[in-house]
Design an enzyme around this catalytic site. Structure first.
Site, PDB file in Angstrom:
ATOM      1  N   THR A 167      55.126  28.877 -72.845  1.00  0.00           N
ATOM      2  CA  THR A 167      54.888  28.319 -71.510  1.00  0.00           C
ATOM      3  C   THR A 167      55.821  27.135 -71.242  1.00  0.00           C
ATOM      4  OG1 THR A 167      52.557  28.866 -71.854  1.00  0.00           O
ATOM      5  CG2 THR A 167      53.069  27.509 -69.950  1.00  0.00           C
ATOM      6  N   ARG A 198      57.577  25.882 -79.427  1.00  0.00           N
ATOM      7  CA  ARG A 198      56.683  24.987 -80.164  1.00  0.00           C
ATOM      8  C   ARG A 198      56.277  25.622 -81.476  1.00  0.00           C
ATOM      9  NH1 ARG A 198      52.911  22.446 -75.419  1.00  0.00           N
ATOM     10  NH2 ARG A 198      54.710  21.800 -74.203  1.00  0.00           N
ATOM     11  N   SER A 201      54.250  18.125 -76.397  1.00  0.00           N
ATOM     12  CA  SER A 201      53.281  17.696 -75.397  1.00  0.00           C
ATOM     13  C   SER A 201      51.970  17.180 -75.975  1.00  0.00           C
ATOM     14  CB  SER A 201      53.045  18.857 -74.439  1.00  0.00           C
ATOM     15  OG  SER A 201      52.311  18.422 -73.334  1.00  0.00           O
ATOM     16  N   ASP A 223      53.766  13.651 -74.172  1.00  0.00           N
ATOM     17  CA  ASP A 223      55.077  13.469 -73.550  1.00  0.00           C
ATOM     18  C   ASP A 223      54.988  12.898 -72.140  1.00  0.00           C
ATOM     19  OD1 ASP A 223      53.917  15.835 -72.663  1.00  0.00           O
ATOM     20  OD2 ASP A 223      55.830  16.797 -72.269  1.00  0.00           O
ATOM     21  N   ASP A 246      53.494  13.833 -69.319  1.00  0.00           N
ATOM     22  CA  ASP A 246      53.479  14.592 -68.068  1.00  0.00           C
ATOM     23  C   ASP A 246      52.072  14.908 -67.570  1.00  0.00           C
ATOM     24  OD1 ASP A 246      53.024  16.424 -70.048  1.00  0.00           O
ATOM     25  OD2 ASP A 246      54.660  17.781 -69.505  1.00  0.00           O
ATOM     26  N   GLU A 271      45.463  23.062 -63.472  1.00  0.00           N
ATOM     27  CA  GLU A 271      44.140  22.679 -63.971  1.00  0.00           C
ATOM     28  C   GLU A 271      44.210  21.975 -65.317  1.00  0.00           C
ATOM     29  OE1 GLU A 271      43.039  24.213 -66.911  1.00  0.00           O
ATOM     30  OE2 GLU A 271      44.949  25.298 -66.887  1.00  0.00           O
TER      31      GLU A 271
END
Ligand code: VG1
Ligand code: CO
Length: 542
Positions: free
Chosen positions: A17, A21, A112, A278, A280, A363
């Site tokens: 996505t 990772r 993330s 990170d 965001d 979401e």
């Protein structure tokens, strides 16, 4: 001097996505990071002499890969690298720096919200010149290249001093180490009314910001405490640590439970927020009220005009498909379009570039706007502060008023983590086989309106993305959606998204899980979750 190093492909370098990772030990294999970075460069064209931005969220192994990426950029012919001091750069700041300095692209090192440390996760993501994550066409080319790669190029040069701001050279390529906060801060000052927020902090207004020992700490301290005058100590866990202090830097009700408990206590400040590894994502909690990310998106869109950067109104809203439909109602009222995209920020880039959408959200606690091409945690916090400063009401009032006006979309996500991959795929196959059937006993009293496997047609570049989530849409507007996560590093994570619309203000209070109990039951039965996964309950509920 450049070296050409022979290598052999790894078969598992498919970006998910949001980039590639893997566990740190996977990335530490000989040539693993090098192969992926070279595959990125090999998949791109026309960057000779151009600028590349490099930075990361500071997690374990960040510095090592930054050095590798700089030397490989030099050997591959980039003209200049901009690297955040200490190798640090939040994802939204990276997006901004790419845009502002007209870079060819950027390499963002981050996993993330996933945990860090020697046994934790690591990630590499490529962003294009608009500052946004590479679209599928490019990630697929990178993956294809990674399966055939035979060599990589790297400069035979000493490490760059990452902690000192200044310019140096690697093999003819300029390397500029810059302050990761200042450009970003200047952008926030353009978008928001800092005076209004300053006045609030000069009065009785108090907030807590939990940076979760991740990248946002330095940004939040500079902006909230130094520029906006929030008292020192407003930002907690503000020093980025390679292992995030042993915690999971995921700003949700499980991993930011301390913040939640504080906000529900009698000593609660007016406003609470947190962001992820990170920078965001954002978590927004008012005194006595948790605001779901889907509601936050709707509320921000409805009130954005109160901030100078959006004073002329917004052109459109975009949300990922599993995000609740609360934003659609705001769009309807504003007479603008609400776009529904697959999960992942890369699908918003075209809409933002084309001026079709101004505000986007997911979401999963990502919200952002056309100021960059990534979700932006601190931006969402500042927009909320700007709105609070202008409306001079409590969060609780603002949210309840919104529900009265638009109706409430009760919403929850149930995650089943680290499920055996074979079983998870079988569960999804089972669901796919139920598509189109209207008379399943599992539906109980719910009447199916439509079921499908979500596909997206991009209105800008006309590309198609299929297989983006199994949807069951009911006649009363409720929805159940299933998809497998594309960011995990162990087994499979099944995500179940559940939503019900409640127009009646008398029924809008109360606990979400109770309000959705019927649908949650339908979702478990329909997917045969218990028998297929052996799980009696979800791992995480958000
Ligand atoms: C998750 C979220 C998705 C988000 C992605 C990256 O993906 O569901 O909404 O865009 O993480 O978030 P998945 O495939 O695991 O559901 V983040 O903060 O990397 O940058
Ligand atoms: Co993130």
């Amino acid at each position: 001097m450049n070296k050409t190093i022979p290598t052999r492909p790894f078969s598992d370098q498919k970006p998910g996505t949001s980039g590639l990772r893997k566990k740190v030990p996977v990335f530490q294999q000989k040539n693993y990071a090098e192969n992926f970075i070279q595959s990125i460069f090999d998949a791109l064209e026309g960057f000779k002499g151009k600028t590349l931005v490099i930075g990361g969220d500071g997690r374990f192994y960040n510095r090592e890969v930054i050095q590798i990426a700089i030397k490989m950029a030099a050997a591959n012919g980039f003209g200049r690298v901009l690297v955040g001091q200490g190798g640090l750069l939040s994802t939204p700041a990276a997006s901004h720096v790419i845009r502002k300095h007209k870079a060819f692209g950027g390499i963002v090192l981050s996993a993330s919200h996933n945990p860090g440390g020697p046994e934790g996760d690591f990630g590499i993501k490529y962003n294009i010149s608009n500052g946004g994550p590479a679209p599928e066409k490019i990630t697929e080319a990178i993956y294809a290249r990674s399966k055939a790669i035979e060599r990589y190029l790297i400069a035979d040069a000493p490490d760059i001093a990452l902690d000192r701001i200044g310019t140096s050279e690697v093999d003819g390529m300029r390397v500029q180490v810059f302050d990761p906060v200042s450009d970003y801060q200047a952008l926030m000052e353009e978008l928001f009314d800092f005076n209004v927020i300053r006045d609030m902090f000069a009065g009785t207004f108090r907030m807590r910001f939990d940076a979760m020992h991740a990248i946002t700490g330095p940004y939040a301290k500079a902006i909230l405490e130094r520029a906006l005058g929030a008292p020192e100590g407003t930002v907690i866990n503000g020093t980025p640590l390679p292992d995030f202090g042993g915690h999971h830097p995921d700003p949700n009700l499980v991993h930011a439970k301390d913040l939640y408990d504080l906000m529900m206590s009698k000593d609660a400040p007016d406003f609470g927020a947190a962001s992820d590894g990170d920078g965001d994502r954002n978590l927004i909690i008012g005194r006595n009220i948790f605001v779901t990310p889907s509601d936050s998106l709707a509320l921000l869109a409805a009130n954005a005009h109160l901030a100078p950067g959006y004073g002329k109104g917004i052109a459109g809203i975009a949300r990922s498909m599993p995000t609740s439909m609360a934003a659609d109602r705001v769009a309807e009222r504003l007479k603008i379009k609400c776009y529904e995209t697959p999960t992942g920020w890369k699908f918003f880039g075209n809409l933002l570039d084309a001026g079709l959408a101004t505000i986007c959200g997911e979401e999963s606690a990502g919200t952002g706007s056309n100021h960059v091409r990534e979700e932006d945690g601190l931006w969402a916090v500042l927009l909320w502060l700007n709105i609070l400063g202008r409306r001079k009401e409590s969060m609780e009032n603002i949210v309840f008023q919104h529900w009265r006006d638009y109706g409430r979309n009760f919403y929850t996500r149930h995650d089943y983590e680290e499920v055996d991959t074979g079983r998870a795929n079988a569960l999804m196959d089972h669901l796919r086989a139920q598509l189109g059937k209207t008379d399943l006993p599992a539906f109980g009293r719910k009447i199916l309106a439509k079921s499908d496997d979500f596909a997206y047609h991009d209105p800008v570049d006309q590309s198609d993305s299929k297989g983006q989530g199994i949807r069951f849409l009911f006649r009363d507007g409720s929805r159940i959606i299933y998809r497998l996560s594309g960011t995990g590093t162990a087994g499979a994570t099944i995500r179940v998204y559940i939503e019900r619309y409640e127009p009646d203000p008398a029924k809008q209070g109360g606990d979400t899980q109770t309000a959705l109990a019927d649908l949650i039951g339908v979702a478990r039965n329909l997917a045969e979750i218990e028998t297929r996964t052996g799980r009696g309950a979800p791992t995480v509920i958000t």
